[in-house]
Design a protein around this motif. Structure first.
Motif, PDB file in Angstrom:
ATOM      1  N   ASN A  44      -6.978 -14.184 -39.511  1.00  0.00           N
ATOM      2  CA  ASN A  44      -5.901 -15.399 -38.900  1.00  0.00           C
ATOM      3  C   ASN A  44      -4.918 -14.208 -38.284  1.00  0.00           C
ATOM      4  O   ASN A  44      -4.123 -13.751 -38.632  1.00  0.00           O
ATOM      5  CB  ASN A  44      -4.763 -16.644 -39.062  1.00  0.00           C
ATOM      6  N   CYS A  68      -4.119 -10.570 -41.151  1.00  0.00           N
ATOM      7  CA  CYS A  68      -5.239 -11.614 -41.937  1.00  0.00           C
ATOM      8  C   CYS A  68      -6.587 -11.563 -41.305  1.00  0.00           C
ATOM      9  O   CYS A  68      -6.367 -11.344 -39.358  1.00  0.00           O
ATOM     10  CB  CYS A  68      -4.126 -12.825 -42.137  1.00  0.00           C
ATOM     11  N   LYS A  80       5.579 -13.168 -40.401  1.00  0.00           N
ATOM     12  CA  LYS A  80       5.726 -13.827 -39.593  1.00  0.00           C
ATOM     13  C   LYS A  80       7.016 -13.479 -38.271  1.00  0.00           C
ATOM     14  O   LYS A  80       8.342 -12.973 -39.234  1.00  0.00           O
ATOM     15  CB  LYS A  80       5.900 -15.472 -39.198  1.00  0.00           C
ATOM     16  N   SER A 120      10.218 -15.619 -38.340  1.00  0.00           N
ATOM     17  CA  SER A 120      10.366 -15.615 -40.043  1.00  0.00           C
ATOM     18  C   SER A 120      11.429 -14.497 -41.050  1.00  0.00           C
ATOM     19  O   SER A 120      12.448 -14.752 -41.558  1.00  0.00           O
ATOM     20  CB  SER A 120       9.382 -15.636 -41.293  1.00  0.00           C
ATOM     21  N   ASN A 125      -2.731 -14.851 -35.959  1.00  0.00           N
ATOM     22  CA  ASN A 125      -1.595 -15.225 -35.777  1.00  0.00           C
ATOM     23  C   ASN A 125      -0.824 -15.295 -36.934  1.00  0.00           C
ATOM     24  O   ASN A 125       1.005 -15.334 -36.581  1.00  0.00           O
ATOM     25  CB  ASN A 125      -1.651 -16.773 -35.123  1.00  0.00           C
ATOM     26  N   GLU A 126      -1.209 -14.922 -37.973  1.00  0.00           N
ATOM     27  CA  GLU A 126      -0.984 -14.551 -39.862  1.00  0.00           C
ATOM     28  C   GLU A 126      -0.472 -13.433 -39.259  1.00  0.00           C
ATOM     29  O   GLU A 126      -1.323 -12.509 -39.663  1.00  0.00           O
ATOM     30  CB  GLU A 126      -1.286 -15.437 -40.680  1.00  0.00           C
ATOM     31  N   LYS A 164       0.987 -10.701 -42.871  1.00  0.00           N
ATOM     32  CA  LYS A 164       1.470 -10.767 -44.095  1.00  0.00           C
ATOM     33  C   LYS A 164       2.667  -9.368 -45.026  1.00  0.00           C
ATOM     34  O   LYS A 164       1.869  -8.353 -44.004  1.00  0.00           O
ATOM     35  CB  LYS A 164       0.447 -11.068 -45.003  1.00  0.00           C
ATOM     36  N   SER A 180       5.195 -13.730 -46.939  1.00  0.00           N
ATOM     37  CA  SER A 180       4.812 -13.859 -44.695  1.00  0.00           C
ATOM     38  C   SER A 180       5.599 -13.222 -44.225  1.00  0.00           C
ATOM     39  O   SER A 180       6.678 -12.975 -44.520  1.00  0.00           O
ATOM     40  CB  SER A 180       4.994 -15.479 -44.463  1.00  0.00           C
TER      41      SER A 180
END
Length: 627
Positions: free
Chosen positions: A44, A42, A62, A65, A46-47, A49, A60
């Motif tokens: 970002n 992504c 992460k 998660s 820090n993100e 997918k 998500s």
């Protein structure tokens, strides 16, 4: 085992140790969900997918998660599937398995390694398996070399575990596209289940000079690399003159290592197909006039498309023949094709006579009635050879065949003297034939002199059997000796020493024990051998359908040493067809578009294809055997 990376080097050696046989296993992603999920980058950083490979839904990913929600999605998307077809739930993409399948596809289909770079192939793989990463032709070639090395080690283990001796067939072939001279060596043996096995163990380009000494060196190297240089029983080859030099050299080396039976009496086997070809060609040379007329006449008719069509129209409409059976054109160096040509000409005899009356250009090829009768007799005579019955007697008032038969008989006598031993011994070991059938055959050929030939064969068979008896006793005594050393009771030893000395020094003497020993020795002297007992028993029904190897497998308890002999002798190939058939495969591998293949790659493809088929390769069951 994982695939070699694109930059893995392949060591070059001597035709055996030049293949990569082991690579390190690649590390896999920790969670299994990533076999069916693809990580997406992504904007970002820090993100993160994840996209489902099946429904393309994005989640998500992460690290905080976890992957539980991804696993739940995969489980919920599972649908019932037909039996035997993996569902999404239990399906796992295996890159190594996919690469194995591609190697199998390339080898068994004789496809170019460039196939993996074709857009159509890559499109197919992308649709069939989105996770598959494209490979280059160089990687595909390395994969095949690696699989060859892996399977070669398994074949080597099979040969090491072969319970008996190994027979070889050998032949060589020149590639018209590369002008390389290839040698093909095939190993034949009977396995522990009494099933005949064969594997190509060498399909290698030779270096000049292509003479007997050089070929002998190549064979010795090959046998040493495979670890079977002391397990060879025989070698079957054609009648090339340099093969005599090669066999003489091999015999001397095997004698030095004490690795040859009966001083090589059973070692060299000449290909029966080549001998048969030489015999019939010798006879056909004397019938060349009439055969030449038929050959040139058929060539004349077949040369013109219009003439050929008219010929078959006449045959169909005027003579009511089945024109799906065509006139055959022979190949001069192959007598069997000459027989088929003569047979087809007899079928169209009336049409050919009709044609000769109406076509002035064909009249020089027309046959007289007497010539047609001779062709019919000749065709009937050749059918015997074509059906591989090898009956060399001609009965009847066919005087024109007399010089032909004489010429063929001379050629037959030249080779039969050395070839008859192995064929006769094999016939004796068939429980339907035994010695009576061999005596009948030799009487048919030699008449009153047959007994001398039969006695020579039986004498050689007894010598061979004696070697197997000695080998068996040697093995038994070595096992018993090791057992006695370890299990001997000291007290029993003392008693034995006492008993031995008592006979010499007037100690206790048991007359009954001495009498039992005398009876045992007398029984041993008069005991018949397993070979004698087998020959004295009545033959099985002549036309009974039996598997001879299966018979000896079931008789191995009763005829221990004789069954060992039968296992090795019945494994001898009587022709070089096994090696020659590999050259047909070689022609498919070395084509004008693939003439730059390295010899080691050619060997890998030809051998691997042979080994796959030997293991019962099919699309559905191959990898259950291969992995």
């Amino acid at each position: 085992m994982t695939m070699a990376s694109s930059n893995t080097p392949i060591p070059v050696d001597d035709g055996f140790n030049e293949y990569e046989s082991a690579v390190k296993r690649q590390k896999s992603t920790t969670s299994k969900v990533w076999d069916e999920m693809t990580k997406l980058e992504c904007e970002n950083k820090n993100e993160l997918k994840a996209q489902c490979n099946h429904c393309k839904t994005i989640f998500s990913a992460k690290s905080s998660s976890g992957t539980s929600h991804l696993r739940r999605h995969l489980n919920s998307s599972t649908q019932p599937s037909p039996e035997g077809v993996p569902s999404i739930k239990n399906y796992k993409f295996d890159a190594d398995e996919c690469r194995k399948a591609i190697s199998t596809f390339l080898v068994c289909g004789k496809h170019s390694f460039r196939t993996v770079e074709e857009p159509g192939f890559r499109y197919m793989m992308r649709i069939a398996s989105p996770n598959f990463k494209n490979i280059s032709r160089y990687t595909a070639a390395r994969d095949v070399l690696m699989y060859y090395a892996k399977e070669r080690d398994r074949v080597k283990e099979e040969l090491a575990k072969a319970p008996g001796l190994i027979c070889l067939t050998y032949d060589n072939w020149n590639s018209e596209h590369t002008n390389d001279e290839y040698i093909c060596v095939t190993a034949h043996w009977v396995d522990k289940d009494w099933k005949l096995q064969k594997r190509i163990i060498r399909f290698r380009a030779l270096f000049p000079p292509y003479d007997g000494l050089n070929i002998a060196d190549e064979l010795v190297l090959c046998l040493s690399q495979w670890g079977i240089d002391k397990k060879i029983f025989s070698i079957t080859l054609d009648n090339a003159s340099y093969n005599d030099v090669m066999v003489s050299c091999l015999k001397n080396r095997f004698r030095a290592n004490r690795a040859i039976l009966c001083d090589g009496a059973f070692f060299q086997v000449r290909c029966c197909a080549h001998i048969l070809n030489l015999i019939v060609k010798a006879g056909l040379e004397l019938a060349d006039d009439v055969v030449g007329k038929i050959r040139n006449g058929i060539r004349y008719i077949r040369k013109s498309g219009i003439r050929r069509k008219r010929f078959y129209d006449v045959a169909d409409k005027s003579f009511h023949l089945n024109v799906t059976k065509k006139l055959r054109q022979d190949v001069c160096v192959r007598w069997n094709s000459t027989y088929l040509m003569l047979e087809s000409s007899l079928y169209y005899k009336d049409v050919l006579d009709y044609w000769g009356q109406r076509d002035k250009d064909y009249q020089i090829f027309a046959l007289s009635n007497q010539e047609w009768r001779n062709v019919a007799i000749l065709c009937k005579f050749l059918k015997v050879f074509y059906d591989v019955t090898c009956v060399f007697s001609v009965k009847g008032p066919y005087s024109f065949l007399t010089p032909m038969v004489k010429q063929m008989q001379e050629k037959f006598n030249k080779y039969w003297a050395e070839y008859s031993l192995i064929l006769s011994c094999a016939a004796i070991l068939d429980p339907r034939y035994k010695l009576n059938y061999v005596q009948y055959c030799f009487t048919t050929i030699y008449g009153d002199h047959a007994s001398d030939f039969v006695e020579t064969i039986l004498s050689n068979l007894r010598l061979l059997f004696d070697e197997y008896v000695k080998k068996s006793k040697s093995t038994s005594s070595s096992l018993a000796g090791s057992s006695n050393v370890s299990d001997k009771n000291p007290i029993d030893s003392g008693l034995d020493e006492h008993n031995d000395s008592s006979a010499d020094f007037g100690g206790y003497f048991d007359e009954s024990d001495d009498y039992k020993r005398y009876l045992n020795e007398s029984s041993t002297r008069s005991e018949k051998s397993q070979l004698d007992i087998y020959l004295e028993e009545p033959e099985l029904e002549l036309n009974s359908q039996i598997d001879v190897l299966d018979y000896w497998g079931k008789s191995s308890v009763r005829y221990n040493e004789l069954s060992l002999l039968a296992r090795d002798l019945l494994a001898i190939p009587i022709s070089t067809v096994a090696s020659e058939s590999a050259f047909s495969m070689g022609k498919k591998v070395i084509t004008p578009l693939r003439s730059s293949l390295k010899p080691k790659t050619v060997q890998a493809v030809v051998c691997l294809d042979d080994w796959m088929r030997a293991k019962g390769f099919s699309a559905g069951n191959y990898y259950s055997h291969f992995i």
